[in-house]
Design a protein around this motif. Structure first.
Motif, short mmCIF file in Angstrom:
data_model
loop_
_atom_site.label_atom_id
_atom_site.label_comp_id
_atom_site.label_asym_id
_atom_site.label_seq_id
_atom_site.Cartn_x
_atom_site.Cartn_y
_atom_site.Cartn_z
N ALA A 1 22.58 51.30 45.00
CA ALA A 1 23.32 50.60 46.05
C ALA A 1 24.40 49.74 45.41
N VAL A 2 25.49 49.51 46.17
CA VAL A 2 26.61 48.77 45.63
C VAL A 2 26.39 47.27 45.82
N SER A 3 26.43 46.54 44.74
CA SER A 3 26.23 45.08 44.85
C SER A 3 27.55 44.43 45.26
N PRO A 4 27.50 43.23 45.86
CA PRO A 4 28.73 42.56 46.29
C PRO A 4 29.69 42.36 45.12
N GLU A 5 29.14 42.05 43.91
CA GLU A 5 30.03 41.82 42.78
C GLU A 5 30.81 43.08 42.45
N VAL A 6 30.08 44.19 42.44
CA VAL A 6 30.74 45.45 42.08
C VAL A 6 31.79 45.80 43.13
N LEU A 7 31.44 45.59 44.39
CA LEU A 7 32.41 45.92 45.45
C LEU A 7 33.68 45.09 45.30
N ALA A 8 33.46 43.77 45.06
CA ALA A 8 34.62 42.90 44.91
C ALA A 8 35.46 43.36 43.73
N ALA A 9 34.76 43.69 42.64
CA ALA A 9 35.48 44.15 41.45
C ALA A 9 36.23 45.44 41.75
N ALA A 10 35.59 46.32 42.50
CA ALA A 10 36.22 47.61 42.80
C ALA A 10 37.47 47.42 43.63
N LYS A 11 37.38 46.51 44.64
CA LYS A 11 38.58 46.25 45.46
C LYS A 11 39.70 45.73 44.58
N ASP A 12 39.31 44.80 43.72
CA ASP A 12 40.30 44.22 42.81
C ASP A 12 40.90 45.30 41.92
N TYR A 13 40.01 46.18 41.44
CA TYR A 13 40.43 47.26 40.54
C TYR A 13 41.47 48.12 41.24
N ARG A 14 41.22 48.47 42.52
CA ARG A 14 42.16 49.33 43.23
C ARG A 14 43.51 48.64 43.39
N GLU A 15 43.44 47.37 43.75
CA GLU A 15 44.71 46.66 43.95
C GLU A 15 45.50 46.59 42.65
N ALA A 16 44.77 46.22 41.58
CA ALA A 16 45.47 46.08 40.29
C ALA A 16 46.07 47.41 39.86
N THR A 17 45.33 48.47 40.08
CA THR A 17 45.83 49.79 39.67
C THR A 17 47.09 50.14 40.46
N ALA A 18 47.03 49.86 41.77
CA ALA A 18 48.19 50.19 42.60
C ALA A 18 49.40 49.38 42.15
N ARG A 19 49.17 48.08 41.89
CA ARG A 19 50.28 47.23 41.46
C ARG A 19 50.85 47.74 40.13
N ALA A 20 49.92 48.09 39.20
CA ALA A 20 50.37 48.56 37.89
C ALA A 20 51.18 49.84 38.02
N ALA A 21 50.75 50.72 38.94
CA ALA A 21 51.46 51.99 39.08
C ALA A 21 52.89 51.76 39.55
N THR A 22 53.05 50.83 40.48
CA THR A 22 54.40 50.55 40.97
C THR A 22 55.26 49.99 39.84
N LEU A 23 54.68 49.01 39.15
CA LEU A 23 55.41 48.39 38.05
C LEU A 23 55.80 49.43 37.01
N ARG A 24 54.85 50.31 36.73
CA ARG A 24 55.05 51.35 35.74
C ARG A 24 56.25 52.22 36.13
N ALA A 25 56.24 52.64 37.41
CA ALA A 25 57.33 53.51 37.87
C ALA A 25 58.67 52.80 37.71
N VAL A 26 58.71 51.53 38.10
CA VAL A 26 59.98 50.80 38.03
C VAL A 26 60.45 50.70 36.58
N VAL A 27 59.52 50.26 35.70
CA VAL A 27 59.91 50.06 34.31
C VAL A 27 60.40 51.35 33.68
N ILE A 28 59.66 52.42 33.94
CA ILE A 28 60.00 53.67 33.23
C ILE A 28 61.30 54.27 33.75
N ILE A 29 61.47 54.24 35.06
CA ILE A 29 62.73 54.80 35.59
C ILE A 29 63.91 53.97 35.11
#
Ligand SMILES: Nc1ncnc2c1ncn2[C@@H]1O[C@H](COP(=O)(O)OP(=O)(O)OP(=O)(O)O)[C@@H](O)[C@H]1O
Ligand SMILES: [Mg+2]
Lengths: 486, 265
Positions: free
Chosen positions: A141-169
């Protein structure tokens, strides 16, 4: 923006860079390529390289660093106790990644919306069941800590991907613009491009070297682990091989080494004469036409997977040797034997040795043969006394390479000689080799902390050193041989 | 038909060791030698001269059937060594080559010691009965090739380790060691310095007392110095042959004159 899309954009920019660079170079030269230091195409290549390479390198670097940075941030959500223990932290982070990717899948299948994900509460919903519905299985079962971390992980990944695209282009566009600006009739585009090509070539060889170092490193560190738990002297000089997973194993290397050497020697006794004779026939006697169909046929043998040879050993050679030699002479009643594996590995090696030797014999200058014929030597005298001595170092190299192939063979040994480690002189007895035991110790339930498993790495390392020495010797001999005629 | 008269006169002068009649050589579809008739006299040096690619080497190689080793090469006509056609089915080319030895343009020492290089022929033909005799043959051959003094202290060093000129003299010693009746030499001095060349020429002159020698050379001076007979080849034809002094002082064919005076080649 996905990595694939980014790469596509980079490629498109590079292509555009080529066209623009070329066109601009011609424009700068007033339409007369003779005014340019290099051909217009080189200006195109230079621009394309500057558009592609910096962005590409940063992308590679980014892909390595991004997970490290994000995980460090995400780990803050985990309980203190988990953060302190590296193993537990690793496990928890793996969970986080699974949940995060599970959420992505749920989102793409429409089972959840972005808003619903933000509102998710681990104690209120059974996330494990929900993700199970969309095909993502979670271990617990998913613990609250893991869920919070996962949400954070998704957000950070999405933000990084955008930044990545901007920097590289931005980098790609910058490189492109800069390269275009530098185009001038006296700009040495050709030399620049060639330098980049040189770097590419060096990079390719560097990667091959780094991989080798990586392999050695991983084997070495595990071997050291092994020797911490098992005395090195008992390993290298022990005469018994009997691993017991309960503990109290004897992991002596000598029986495996003996099996390896014995099988290799038999294999060479089969392969060297046959391969060499075939090579002499092909190189010195066969007409062009005969050669043009015999040589490919011999080489076809080299293309058969070794497991098929294994079947041949198991079904044909083994029983044959047992019924014709072993039983009548009272040497044993086992179908699998050193002899079976040795003979079959020898057959496997024939095309290898004959093909290499054939090339080497062909490389002996015709003038030497003429010299010998000119004194009234026959063909066979010439071959025995002039051609073979001249080719000998090369042939020795071929034989050593054949030997290291025989040493490394696994499948045929399992199917032809069995898997029982034994120290015996009788060639009709089942024995086994180092490679077989490496596979044996690593299959099934393995525990990477017990010596019974880790011994595989020590064996692998030893095997590596043995074949490396043989190959180095072979290369050295072959090189010495080359010098003779240059 | 001018040629035929010259041949007849040559036969009158000395006994012919080799007689070639209507010899043609083909490499596949290309003809390299056209209807050559020549007598190689005994106990004399015959020089083959002519511009590059005219077929000197090709013709020389027909004299000991070295062309057999080239699959596309065909030889027509007859070549007789002491009255026996060497292209007859009953003639073993291997034994023929023991009698008609050959030295090549490029030195080709075997990857063996200097001693073993020279001893190679005597060993395979069983010419000596014991080690002492073999030693003697090796020494004599090396002396004849003017190499003995340079290598007598390192007879067991590899032959490939010698300088180019030394290697060539080693190859000459190797050919001499089998005591052939005819020695064919294809530009034997092209890799030698003037001193070694002089030594080899002296050797050729000595060999003349026992053997018949045929030498291909691009050097007019060398042909004039060492040979008694000269044959001039041009585009696969044997244009003119005769006494060396006559060819060089009083050539009959304008092509010969042009070549000797350096106008074609
Ligand atoms: N192995 C071969 N295969 C095909 N053609 C050949 C071969 N050897 C020689 N030839 C051809 O035969 C002709 C005569 O060649 P040859 O080597 O006899 O000339 P050469 O007079 O010895 O020349 P050089 O003075 O340069 O040594 C040339 O046209 C050559 O291209
Ligand atoms: Mg020639």
């Amino acid at each position: 923006m996905t990595v694939l899309l980014l790469l596509t954009i980079l490629a498109v920019l590079a292509a555009a860079g080529y066209v623009l660079g070329r066109r601009r170079a011609l424009a700068v030269a007033g339409g007369d390529p003779k005014q340019l230091h290099s051909l217009p195409g080189f200006y195109g290549w230079h621009t394309a390289i500057l558009a592609f390479v910096p962005g590409f390198l940063v992308l590679l670097l980014w892909l390595v660093i991004q997970p490290l940075v994000i995980e460090r941030g995400v780990a803050a959500h985990l309980p203190e106790s988990v953060q302190a223990d590296p193993a537990a932290r690793q496990l928890a982070l793996a969970d986080v990644r699974r949940v995060a990717s599970g959420l992505d899948v749920a989102l793409s299948q429409g089972a959840l919306t972005e808003g619903a994900i933000a509102a998710l509460d681990a104690s209120a919903t059974d996330l494990r069941a929900k993700l199970g519905e969309v095909g993502v299985a979670l271990g617990a079962a998913v613990s609250p800590e893991v869920l919070a971390a996962a949400k954070d992980y998704r957000e950070a990944t999405a933000r990084a991907a955008t930044l990545r695209a901007v920097v590289i282009i931005a980098l790609a566009l910058g490189g492109l613009a800069w390269a275009l600006k530098r185009i001038a009739p006296d700009f040495w585009a050709r030399n620049r491009v060639e330098k980049v090509v040189l770097w590419l070539l060096m990079l390719a060889s560097l990667i091959a070297i780094l991989t080798t170092i990586g392999i050695i490193w991983s084997m070495l560190s595990e071997s050291i682990n092994f020797f911490r738990q098992y005395p090195i002297g008992d390993f290298f000089f022990g005469l018994t091989w009997s691993p017991k997973f309960g503990g109290g194993s004897e992991l002596g290397f000598i029986p495996l080494f003996w099996g390896t050497i014995y099988i290799t020697v038999i294999a060479l006794l089969v392969a060297v004469p046959l391969g060499l004779f075939a090579a002499i026939y092909l190189a010195e006697y066969a007409s062009k036409r005969t050669r043009s169909w015999i040589k490919p046929m011999i080489e076809v043998i080299a293309g058969i997977p070794t497991v098929v040879y294994g079947l041949f050993a198991l079904i044909t050679v083994g029983p044959f040797l047992r019924d014709v030699f072993a039983q009548p002479f009272g040497l044993g009643s086992s179908g699998s034997s050193v002899m079976t594996a040795g003979v079959v590995i020898g057959i496997l090696n024939i095309p290898f040795i004959s093909s290499l030797s054939d090339d080497i014999i062909n490389a002996v200058p015709q003038s030497l043969r003429d010299g010998s014929f000119g004194i009234g030597a026959t063909r066979s005298e010439t071959i025995r006394q002039v051609v073979l001595p001249a080719a000998l170092p090369g042939i020795a190299g071929a034989i050593l390479m054949g030997a290291s192939r025989a040493i490394g063979e696994t499948m045929i040994v399992v199917m032809g000689a069995g898997a029982a480690a034994k120290l015996s002189l009788n060639p009709f007895e089942a024995m086994t080799t180092m490679t077989v035991k490496i596979v044996g110790q690593l299959t099934g339930d393995t525990d990477f902390h017990s010596p019974e498993t880790l011994v595989a790495f020590a064996l692998g390392m030893t095997l590596f050193v043995i074949t490396l020495c043989l190959n180095v010797l072979a290369v050295w001999i072959v090189r010495k041989y080359r010098e003779q005629y240059e | 038909m001018n040629d035929m008269r010259t041949v007849e006169r040559a036969v009158d002068n000395t006994e012919a060791r080799i007689t070639a009649r209507d010899v043609q050589v083909w490499y596949g579809e290309a003809q390299a030698i056209r209807d050559v008739n020549i007598d190689i006299p005994d106990k004399a040096v015959t020089a083959f001269i002519g511009p590059s690619g005219c077929g000197k080497s090709t013709f020389l190689r027909t004299l000991n059937r070295m062309n057999d080793t080239i699959p596309i090469c065909r030889v027509l006509g007859t070549i007789e060594l002491e009255g026996e056609n060497i292209y007859d089915k009953r003639v073993d080319p291997v034994q023929l080559r023991a009698k008609v030895g050959m030295v090549f343009q490029k030195p080709n020492p075997f990857p063996k010691s200097i001693y073993d290089n020279v001893a190679y022929g005597p060993r395979i033909h069983g010419l000596t009965r014991n080690r002492a005799e073999l030693d003697e043959v090796v020494e004599q051959s090396l002396r004849k090739a003017a190499l003995w003094n340079e290598v007598k202290d390192r007879l067991h060093a590899p032959g490939t380790g010698l300088s180019g000129g030394q290697q060539q003299r080693l190859c000459i010693a190797r050919a001499v060691a089998t005591s052939p009746e005819v020695l064919l030499m294809d530009e034997p001095c092209s890799a030698l310095d003037p001193i070694a060349t002089a030594q080899v020429e002296e050797l050729i002159d000595e060999l003349r007392s026992n053997f018949s020698v045929v030498i291909v050379t691009h050097s007019m001076q060398q042909a004039a110095r060492v040979s008694q007979k000269t044959a001039f080849f041009h585009l696969g034809n044997l244009v003119e042959q005769g006494d060396t002094s006559q060819i060089f002082t009083n050539p009959k064919d304008p092509r010969t004159e042009a070549y000797i005076t350096g106008r074609i080649g």
